[in-house]
Structure formats: structure tokens, C-alpha cells
Motif scaffolding. Structure first.
Motif, mmCIF file in Angstrom:
data_model
loop_
_atom_site.group_PDB
_atom_site.id
_atom_site.type_symbol
_atom_site.label_atom_id
_atom_site.label_comp_id
_atom_site.label_asym_id
_atom_site.label_seq_id
_atom_site.Cartn_x
_atom_site.Cartn_y
_atom_site.Cartn_z
ATOM 1 N N ARG A 843 20.059 47.283 -32.205
ATOM 2 C CA ARG A 843 19.047 46.588 -31.393
ATOM 3 C C ARG A 843 19.667 46.030 -30.119
ATOM 4 N NH1 ARG A 843 15.515 41.317 -33.456
ATOM 5 N NH2 ARG A 843 14.216 41.105 -31.570
ATOM 6 N N SER A 844 20.874 45.519 -30.235
ATOM 7 C CA SER A 844 21.535 44.921 -29.073
ATOM 8 C C SER A 844 21.836 45.952 -28.003
ATOM 9 C CB SER A 844 22.830 44.225 -29.519
ATOM 10 O OG SER A 844 22.563 43.168 -30.415
ATOM 11 N N TYR A 884 19.388 50.055 -40.161
ATOM 12 C CA TYR A 884 19.472 50.470 -38.764
ATOM 13 C C TYR A 884 18.086 50.854 -38.237
ATOM 14 C CZ TYR A 884 24.537 50.334 -38.096
ATOM 15 O OH TYR A 884 25.832 49.909 -37.932
ATOM 16 N N LEU A 885 17.285 51.500 -39.059
ATOM 17 C CA LEU A 885 15.921 51.811 -38.632
ATOM 18 C C LEU A 885 15.076 50.551 -38.525
ATOM 19 C CD1 LEU A 885 15.291 55.162 -40.499
ATOM 20 C CD2 LEU A 885 14.945 54.766 -38.054
ATOM 21 N N LEU A 889 13.112 49.406 -35.203
ATOM 22 C CA LEU A 889 11.711 48.994 -35.156
ATOM 23 C C LEU A 889 11.556 47.659 -34.438
ATOM 24 C CD1 LEU A 889 8.830 49.740 -36.114
ATOM 25 C CD2 LEU A 889 9.270 48.351 -38.157
ATOM 26 N N LYS A 890 12.474 46.725 -34.684
ATOM 27 C CA LYS A 890 12.434 45.436 -33.980
ATOM 28 C C LYS A 890 12.589 45.648 -32.473
ATOM 29 C CE LYS A 890 14.457 42.828 -37.827
ATOM 30 N NZ LYS A 890 15.655 42.095 -38.297
ATOM 31 N N PHE A 902 15.093 58.796 -33.615
ATOM 32 C CA PHE A 902 16.280 58.392 -34.369
ATOM 33 C C PHE A 902 16.724 59.591 -35.193
ATOM 34 C CE2 PHE A 902 18.600 56.680 -37.949
ATOM 35 C CZ PHE A 902 19.305 55.608 -37.428
ATOM 36 N N TYR A 903 17.986 59.993 -35.000
ATOM 37 C CA TYR A 903 18.531 61.168 -35.679
ATOM 38 C C TYR A 903 19.651 60.733 -36.632
ATOM 39 C CZ TYR A 903 16.084 64.175 -32.336
ATOM 40 O OH TYR A 903 15.128 64.818 -31.586
#
Length: 1032
Positions: A843-844, A884-885, A889-890, A902-903
Motif C-alpha cells: 500500500r505504501s 497483500y491483496l 484493496l485499501k 495483481f499478478y
């Protein structure tokens, strides 16, 4: 006599109560029931707080910090004598705590502590060591003032009676702790302290870590008094110290407890140890190791009043024994368990008590062992911490993270294991004299410059960190850590990423390419034999003939993913690096993969150039590598031609192209800074030319998108309290990402790049650190024009987060261009290969890229994954994928990041279990189901909610389909009834036909058998219209 019996009965009653609270001697369960899952809730870093009445403390010892070794009537201690006679350094002044004690109280206030552990100096209070004589009034006044000042500031004094500074007089007169006479002297000294200070002190510690006093002071000679008496000597010393402690406890219990209502214990030090392998034999060795250190003192006091059997077996007759009365007298002589856990015991554990196992700094595990071994006592962590080099001043970054780890381990022990920990003591408050290490190491939260007479106390960064933990009473949860519910966009890429796809021309089905006609079973052995002279018409191979493609794509499709990212092999397609020799078979194979993907309604993301350190020539065609590779501009032109060929031959099936994968990692192979800058420059030019070529020649017809993919790990300042670390983390990201993205996106998103289009930050930094100014290459005007906007989407490969600090000058080797060093947080979960699992880092980095380049271009995470060496239930990967997903989403929902895909890295293991969703034998791992479920829900929906997407032309629902969906339960039931009726009808017809034909079969069977015996079958097999033909 009666009172003696009553006292023993009371002890038995206390013991009975403890037994009801928890069983004794079950420490082995810590190893037997160990949780080896690194991502289970009780193993991850815990966000929670401590109990409200938790004692946050720090501590010092008199000899290490007071100084004033001969001032105001103080007598010499064994450590004064030891350092004066054998050391170059002394503690004559040390931290000057005797004079600057008020500054120490201010330091405690600064931290916000609730308690302060300090020791009284026996030779300062009684210079001749005998408490039957008058005390040194100056010393009494000093400690009284200190205690009063602590209480005035609501800081609880925790007072240690003896922290290794035995009066030298007692050592010379009696031989120190080898002589039982010291038991009575210590009791008298303790009695005086209880009497003089007990009204204001509620926590007493009789001795600090007697294990080190016995072993190092009287066995190895490393500590004062420096005797090397061996096993017999230190065993006797330990025996006397246990009895001296018991005497002091009984004195308090009988004479002072009724009025003062305090608590008394002894600080016991230990290491921790883990089995090399989880076998019963190794568990038993670990138990013996713990018993040889902690159990040596804890078993008599907290256990059955006697030494462990393993210790008796080890030392035999050398080990002193307790009488039956002494066992009862020693047993239960502590009101709580006080533990010392630091580098001194861990060092000894590696030498004297290892037992062939692994010493580990795991505070949680030893706390759990104490609970199980000694009946769930209350525990005070009376010493915990680490050390730093003497050259470090206030920037003690490593110490900060070890503190974080120790405190969180205590929190885990409290919340998950139910250990009754009442307080934590960060050791120590000040830098001081570190025993046999002198001033070579530091352990203080406050820095003291021993070269300056003022001995000013300056808070280190670990003090600032500890202050924050105390203020929040632990590690409270924040909003960022809370899970959210929601869906990803309907056009989101649910992908799987692979490296360069292996070309498998075999196995290959020859069904349509073999011109032979065969006879079967001519000799009766069932074999096929070609018919000489007969040739049939054939056709070229088709994509369905490549068996590897079909099985591979079936494996991919079973995951539910919509996009498959893989790389072409440049050196295979163009072995000479130019168009003079094109491997059409390889292109044919790749086109088959892409066309078969298209038939399955799946999309491809194709990488033109996938550098690999494990491949020859970094995956470049050999002639290009020999000519200088990416240091030669000719490679840029060769790449453009290669890209043009791929666009031409494969572009009709490819919607997403990635020109170069991770150029920011490729440049690391070059040893000099100038070569790295030149290679990066040429890689950017190669991408730009390939992008512009597609835009001019192929975009209108193929309508694809082109990008390059960057390795994009997140970077955080290793020490958040230091501006130099904050700047280093930002510089790291600029060199890693902005070096490649700024020349392509800078002006589009209203950034003003410096010369050459590179980030201003890089130009300024290199100009400051290099005498000749910035060595970055420059773009020509035409190159700058071409590079602007040459990116259709932002592709990032994200795996982990790194802590970043400035590169230390004392480290050997050449510093990287950004002059940063990367570290890892020991509290982070890690994989077997050492990859830190830090979901929030995704996210960062998404927010950092969005802030710098805006939201216009979509961002796709083109690779993200973790190794997990479990064959089926890959819990580490499941945790990684979910979390991580969740952070992705966030970023999309809460932060407005334009995230489009996202892979997961990668589809299948090659050999041993690592990154694959499937094993090398195509067996699915548990993470496949997890990914499928997330894809099916398009993220993390609220339970019971379904959000339908607008369908494209191929997916439009007709009214009949809609009705079928709404009535699916009744429809399934009706179909089942219909099938049952049909099957029943077929069965009846079959039975009737069978009866009709039975007679006919009997009449013809005899003639048929004769024919079979006289004429062997001759069957000819040919292929006409794609079918086998049998000719009799």
C-alpha cells in the motif's frame, strides 16, 4: 520448636496453593508443542497493549554507574580491586551517578517510567562489610534522597541489595562467597536495608544473577574477584548464595513483611535454547541446558527445594547438597520470579550450556518455560536489552529493533501463553562500566560521553522508542491495520506471473504429420508395422499438437485467473541478436501459446526481455553481450528490431506488452557507478524506442498497451527518529523507481526534471558526493521528446519492504550509488529464504508512486509472491496472498490509487517447493483455492453480498439465462428427475434387445470361431480427414 514446625506447615500450605495454580516441571512442553507456522496469529508481531498496572522500568547497578569509588567514606569493593589491579579502565567515575543522581531521575521522568531498578552499594553503606557496625551515614542519606525523589515523581523504587560489588574486606577476610560466613553477613546487611528503607520500598531483589557471580567470578575468573577455582569452587559459591538469599527472604518475611507489606525475590539470569532438530533426545538436551543455568538456582527456590537431577548427575559429589530441613527452608523463598535476559547469559549459554543445540534470544519462549516449569508464578523481567559498540553515540538503531522484539515477545507471552508478567526493565538507563568489557560496549538508553567530565545524559533513539511504547502501553492497533471489505474493479487483472516461458517442442503429437500407413497385429503381438511404399498426405503441425502447451494452459485456467504474464526468450528467437537468423519454430511456439490463451478467453501480458542472473549473458543474445551489452548503444537498436519482430508476429494476441523486466535490478550487475548509469540510460532508450515504434506502427490496429516493469520494494527509514535515515529511504526510492519513471512521466504529471530528464534529487545528490559533479548521461533533445509519455501503464513487481539507513563509512566494499544500506526488522515474519513479509509495504509503495505521478495511468502489480517450502498446505503463501491483496484493496478503496491488476508469482515449481502455486508434478497447493475464492468474490466482499459486473458482448445475459439463474435450484432438481427417467427407459430397451439377439448370436458363434482359427486378422490403419482408418 513449635514455631519452627508451624513455619514449615505454612511453607507446605503455600506450596500447595502454588501447585493448584499450576503444575511443576512441565517445561519440556515448550519444545514439544512448538508452533512452527511463522504466520499464525500467535507468531506474528502482536498489536495489543499490556495490562493497565504493568510496571515499565529501567535499571542500573551501583558499581557500573555511581563512580565516587572512594568518596564520602565508601569502602573498596571486589570490583574496585579487580579493575585497579587487572584492567586498563576503572569505574572510579563511571557515569558519575552518585553526584548526578537527580539528572538520572529526570531521565526516568523523560521516559515516563513507572519504576526504577537500582542497587545499593554494600561497601558504600558498610565500608568494612559488617552490618553489625554503624553504617556510613552519607550513603544512607544518598539512597534516602534518591528513594524520596523517585516516590515524589510517582516512580516505584525496585531495590537490589547485591549487584556484584562485595566489600573487598569480606573477600580478603573470608574468601568471599566461598565461605558460609557470608550468609550471616548478608542477612545482617539485608536486615539493615529492610529496616532503613523498607517503609518506602515495596519491591526488593536480594541478588542480581548469582549464576554469573559464581561461574565468572569464582570459576573462569573473568569477573571479580577473578578466581579460577573450577567447578568445585563455583558450585560452593552458588550454594552459599542461594542460602544467603533464603536467609534474607526469611528475615523480611518474619520481621518486616507484616508492617511493610513488600515483596522480595532474586534476579536469576539465563539464556534460551532450541533443539537443532525436533527430536525427544534433543528436547531432553535442551531441558538439561536450562536446568544447568536457570534451574540450578530456580529449582531450589521455586521448585522442590533441591537441585535438578541432571545437575546432580553432571557434577556428582562436587555438588553440595541440602539437608531435608534446608530444602524446606530454601523452597518458596521468592514472592515473584525475577528474570535477567541479556547478552551476558547468552554468551555463556553458547559456551558452557549449549549441549549441541542452538542458543536463541527468544524472551517469549523462556517466559513460557518458567510458567510451565515453576507453576505459573508472577514474573518481573528485571533485565532485558542488548548492547552496541562504544563508537555508537545516540544512533543505536540495532538496539532499538532488539528492544522492539523483546517487548513484543513479552506481550505475546502475556496474551497468548498466559504468563503473568508484571513488569519489564529495559537495561540499562545509562551507559556505564560494562564489567569485563569496560567501556568497549554500551547498554544505556542515555548516552554518556566518558571523555567529558560533565558526563551529560543524552537520550538515544532507543530511549525515544521506549518512551513511545510506554506512552501507549505497548503496541495498540491502528486504523491502518484493520481489515476492510470491498470489491476490486470489474476489469481488474487477476493474474499469474512467470519468468521466461520454456519452449517445449517435445512431447509432440505426430497424429497429423506422420505419412506412414500401419498394419496392426500382423504377427499377433499387437504391434504396429509400417506398410512399405505407402505414403499418405500430411499437414503442417498445429498448436494442439504441442502437448506441453495444452497441459500448461489447463493448469493456468484452473486457478480462475484472467491474465497470464510470461516472457519471451530473446536469445532463442534471435540467436545472433539481429534479424539475419530468426528462429521461426520458437515464434511459432509462442504464437500457439497466445492463440490457445485467446481461445480460452484469457489475456496475455508478454515481456520482451527478461534479464536473469542465472541465465548466460544476462539473457542477451551472445553476440550482443560480447559487444558490450547494455553499455553499447547498438544493443538499443537491436532491441528495437527485436521488438518490431515480436509486435509483427505476435501482436494480434497481445494486449499488454512489457519491454524490459526490472531494469533497475539488471544494472546492479555492473561494478562501477558510471557503467550502471550508462546501462540504465541505454535501457531507458531501448524501452522508449520500442514504445514509440508500437505507437507509430501497431497501436492503431492491435490497440495494445506498452510499459516496462520495475522492481518496487518499499523502503522505510531504519531509524524513524533520525533525519538522515528518513532522507536515505526517500533517496533509495528515487534511485530505484524515479530514475526510470521520471524521464517517462515527469513532465506529463507536472514535474520539472533536471538535465537529462532524471530526477532532481539524483542529480543533486551525485553532484554533492562526487568531485566531478553528476556522472549521469544526458538525453538529446530528440531523446527527451521521445521519452516524454512513453508509458501506457505503470508496472511494478513488489515482494517485500526494506529498512534503509545511510551506508556506514566503516563498512568494507563500495557503497551503492544511492549510498544506502538495507536492513530488516527482526519482528517481521520471514520466509525460509529470508523474504520479509510486510503487507503494508504494498500500500505504501502504491501511494508513493501515485503521489509522484498522479492517477492518470493505471498501476499494475505485475509480480508479487513469496517462497513456501511446504508441498501442499502452503500457509505462508496463503497469508501473503490474502494480506497483500487486502492492502491492495485499501490502496484502491481508501487511498484512490488507480490499481488495475495483481499478478501472483508464479504458476509452478520447477523442482523443490518454492514460489509455485502448483508443485513440479502439477499438484495444486492450498493457496490455489485461496486465490480462486478471492477472484470469485472480486476481493473481500461482505458475507452474503454479491456485486454483479456489467458484462461485455460475449457475456451478455439473455432473459432465459437470467430466469435459469434465478431458478437454478428447481432447475437442477428437474434435470435430475429427467435424467433418471431417460436412464430407466434406456435400460429397459437394452434388456429387450439383449433377449432378442441372444438366439441369433448362438447360431452364428460356431462359424465365427472357425474363421478366427484359420485366418489371422490384417488391419490397416491410415489417417483420412484426421481419423484413424482400419482396413481388414
Amino acid at each position: 520448636m513449635l514455631s519452627h514446625l508451624l513455619h514449615h506447615c505454612l511453607l507446605l500450605l503455600v506450596c500447595g496453593c502454588r501447585g493448584a495454580a499450576g503444575s511443576l516441571g512441565e517445561g519440556r512442553k515448550v519444545w514439544q508443542n512448538k508452533n512452527t507456522d511463522p504466520v499464525s496469529t500467535d507468531q506474528l508481531f502482536l498489536l495489543d497493549t499490556f495490562p493497565r498496572d504493568f510496571l515499565w522500568a529501567s535499571g542500573t547497578s551501583a558499581f557500573q554507574t555511581e563512580g565516587a569509588w572512594d568518596r564520602d567514606g565508601k569502602g573498596a569493593s571486589i570490583w574496585d580491586n579487580f579493575t585497579h589491579s587487572r584492567f586498563g579502565d576503572t569505574a572510579n567515575i563511571a557515569s558519575d551517578g552518585y553526584v548526578q543522581w537527580e539528572d538520572d531521575v529526570k531521565a526516568l521522568q523523560f521516559l515516563g517510567l513507572r519504576a526504577y531498578t537500582f542497587s545499593l552499594s554494600w561497601p558504600r553503606l558498610f565500608p568494612n562489610g559488617n552490618a553489625q557496625y554503624k553504617p556510613n551515614l552519607a550513603a544512607v542519606r544518598h539512597y534516602s534522597r534518591l528513594i524520596d525523589k523517585l516516590l515524589e515523581n510517582k516512580i516505584e523504587p525496585i531495590v537490589t541489595l547485591y549487584h556484584w560489588d562485595l566489600p573487598q574486606v569480606l573477600q580478603e577476610r573470608y574468601g568471599g562467597w566461598r565461605n558460609e560466613t557470608l550468609i550471616e553477613h548478608f542477612e545482617d546487611y539485608a536486615s539493615f536495608c529492610f529496616y532503613m528503607f523498607g517503609d518506602k520500598v515495596k519491591y526488593w531483589l536480594t541478588m542480581h544473577n548469582p549464576y554469573l557471580v559464581a561461574v565468572q567470578g569464582y570459576g573462569t575468573g573473568l569477573h571479580a574477584p577473578g578466581e579460577t577455582g573450577g567447578d568445585a569452587s563455583f558450585l560452593k559459591v552458588a550454594h552459599n548464595m542461594i542460602k544467603a538469599h533464603a536467609s534474607a527472604w526469611h528475615k523480611y518475611n518474619t520481621h518486616f513483611r507484616p508492617n511493610q507489606r513488600g515483596k522480595v525475590s532474586i534476579v536469576l539470569g539465563s539464556h534460551w535454547i532450541e533443539p537443532q532438530k525436533a527430536t525427544e533426545a534433543n528436547v531432553e538436551l535442551c531441558q538439561k541446558s536450562m536446568e544447568s543455568v536457570l534451574g540450578w538456582f530456580a529449582d531450589p527456590i521455586f521448585g522442590e527445594g533441591d537441585y535438578p537431577l541432571s545437575l546432580k548427575s553432571k557434577h556428582g559429589a562436587l555438588l553440595p547438597s541440602f539437608t531435608h530441613e534446608e530444602k524446606l527452608w530454601v523452597r518458596n523463598t521468592a514472592d515473584f520470579f525475577a528474570l535477567s535476559f541479556g547478552p551476558n547469559n547468552l554468551r555463556l549459554g553458547r559456551t558452557l550450556a549449549q549441549y549441541g543445540q542452538t542458543v536463541s534470544p527468544d524472551l517469549r519462549r523462556i517466559l513460557s518455560w518458567i510458567k510451565l516449569q515453576y507453576g505459573d508464578p508472577h514474573v518481573l523481567v528485571a533485565e532485558a536489552g542488548w548492547f552496541s559498540d562504544a563508537s555508537e553515540t545516540t544512533e543505536d538503531t540495532v538496539t532499538l529493533y532488539l528492544m522492539k522484539r523483546f517487548i513484543n515477545q513479552v506481550l505475546q507471552a502475556v496474551r497468548f501463553d498466559g504468563v503473568q508478567v508484571i513488569g519489564y526493565t529495559a537495561w540499562s538507563l545509562l551507559d556505564g562500566f560494562e564489567w569485563n568489557f569496560g567501556y568497549a560496549i554500551r547498554r544505556g538508553l542515555f548516552y554518556v560521553d566518558f571523555s567529558q567530565p560533565e558526563r551529560i545524559r543524552t537520550p538515544k533513539t532507543s530511549a525515544l522508542y521506549y518512551r513511545g511504547i510506554i506512552a501507549e502501553n505497548g503496541f495498540p492497533k491502528d486504523r491502518a491495520s484493520q481489515e476492510i471489505k470491498g470489491h476490486f474493479p470489474c476489469d481488474f487483472h487477476w493474474g499469474i506471473a512467470d519468468p521466461t516461458l520454456q519452449v517445449h517442442f517435445r512431447p509432440f503429437s505426430p497424429q497429423f504429420t506422420d505419412p506412414q500407413l500401419y498394419m496392426w497385429n500382423v504377427t499377433g503381438d499387437g504391434s504396429l508395422r509400417p506398410v512399405p511404399g505407402v505414403k499418405l498426405q500430411t499437414r503442417p503441425s498445429q498448436c494442439t499438437d504441442y502437448l506441453a502447451i495444452q497441459s500448461h494452459l489447463r493448469l493456468f485456467a484452473s486457478t480462475g485467473a484472467s491474465h497470464y504474464r510470461f516472457a519471451l526468450n530473446w536469445s532463442l528467437i534471435l540467436p545472433r541478436g539481429d534479424l539475419s537468423n530468426v528462429n521461426t519454430d520458437a515464434l511459432r511456439y509462442y504464437s500457439c501459446i497466445l492463440s490457445e490463451l485467446s481461445k480460452l478467453k484469457l489475456k496475455a501480458v508478454v515481456i520482451l526481455y527478461y534479464p536473469s542472473h542465472s541465465a548466460p549473458n544476462w539473457s542477451l543474445p551472445a553476440p550482443l553481450h560480447a559487444a558490450g551489452g547494455w553499455l553499447n548503444y547498438s544493443t538499443v537498436e537491436a532491441f528495437r528490431d527485436y521488438a518490431s519482430l515480436c509486435y509483427e508476429e505476435l501482436g494480434e494476441w497481445v494486449q499488454y506488452w512489457i519491454t524490459i523486466n526490472e531494469p533497475n535490478r539488471l544494472i546492479d550487475v555492473y561494478s562501477s557507478g558510471n557503467d550502471r548509469h550508462k546501462a540504465a540510460h541505454n535501457l531507458l532508450l531501448a524501452h522508449t524506442k520500442a514504445w514509440r515504434l508500437y505507437e507509430r506502427k501497431y497501436l492503431h490496429q492491435q490497440k495494445g498497451l506498452v510499459s516496462l516493469a520495475l522492481h518496487a520494494d518499499w523502503a522505510e527509514p531504519a531509524n524513524p527518529f533520525l533525519q538522515s535515515h528518513i532522507e536515505a529511504a526517500q533517496r533509495f526510492l528515487v534511485f530505484e523507481l524515479a530514475r526510470f519513471l521520471d524521464p517517462l512521466l515527469g513532465t506529463r504529471h507536472e514535474r520539472q526534471p533536471d538535465k537529462g530528464g532524471y530526477p532532481n534529487e539524483i542529480n543533486r545528490f551525485l553532484a554533492q558526493t562526487r568531485a566531478e559533479g553528476s556522472p549521469l548521461p544526458t538525453f538529446t533533445e530528440m531523446e527527451m521528446t521521445e521519452s516524454k509519455g512513453a508509458l501506457s501503464f505503470i508496472a511494478l513487481n513488489h515482494f517485500t519492504t526494506r529498512l534503509v539507513s545511510p551506508y556506514p563509512p566503516k563498512l568494507h566494499g563500495q557503497a551503492p550509488d544511492h549510498n544506502c544500506r538495507t536492513l530488516t526488522d527482526p519482528t517481521w515474519a520471514t520466509s525460509k529464504l529470508g523474504q520479509a513479509i510486510v503487507p503494508r509495504g504494498l500500500r505504501s509503495v502504491l501511494n508513493w508512486v501515485t503521489k509522484r505521478y498522479g492517477r492518470k495511468l493505471p498501476i499494475i502489480i505485475t509480480a508479487s509472491g513469496v517462497d513456501d517450502q511446504v508441498t501442499v498446505d502452503d500457509k505462508v503463501r496463503q497469508y501473503y496472498m490474502k494480506n497483500y491483496l487486502q492492502e491492495a484493496l485499501k490502496a484502491h478503496h481508501l487511498d484512490g490509487v488507480n490499481l488495475q491488476g495483481f499478478y501472483v508469482w508464479r504458476l509452478q515449481d520447477r523442482q523443490s517447493p518454492q514460489f509455485g502455486l502448483f508443485s513440479s508434478t502439477t499438484k495444486p497447493k492450498a493457496s490455489v483455492s485461496v486465490y480462486k475464492d478471492i477472484i470469485a468474490g472480486r476481493g473481500f466482499p461482505e458475507s452474503g453480498t454479491v456485486e454483479m459486473c456489467a458484462l461485455n458482448e460475449q457475456q451478455e445475459m439473455c432473459s432465459v439465462c437470467s430466469w435459469m439463474f434465478q431458478n437454478r435450484v428447481m432447475l437442477v432438481f428437474g434435470v435430475c428427475i429427467l435424467l433418471t427417467v431417460v436412464m430407466l427407459a434406456v435400460l429397459i430397451i437394452f434388456i429387450l434387445l439383449t433377449k432378442t439377439n441372444t438366439g441369433r448370436c448362438k447360431r452364428t458363434s460356431v462359424s465365427w470361431r472357425k474363421k478366427m482359427h484359420t485366418t489371422p486378422p490384417r488391419i490397416f490403419i491410415s489417417r483420412i480427414n484426421g481419423r484413424k482408418n482400419v482396413v481388414l
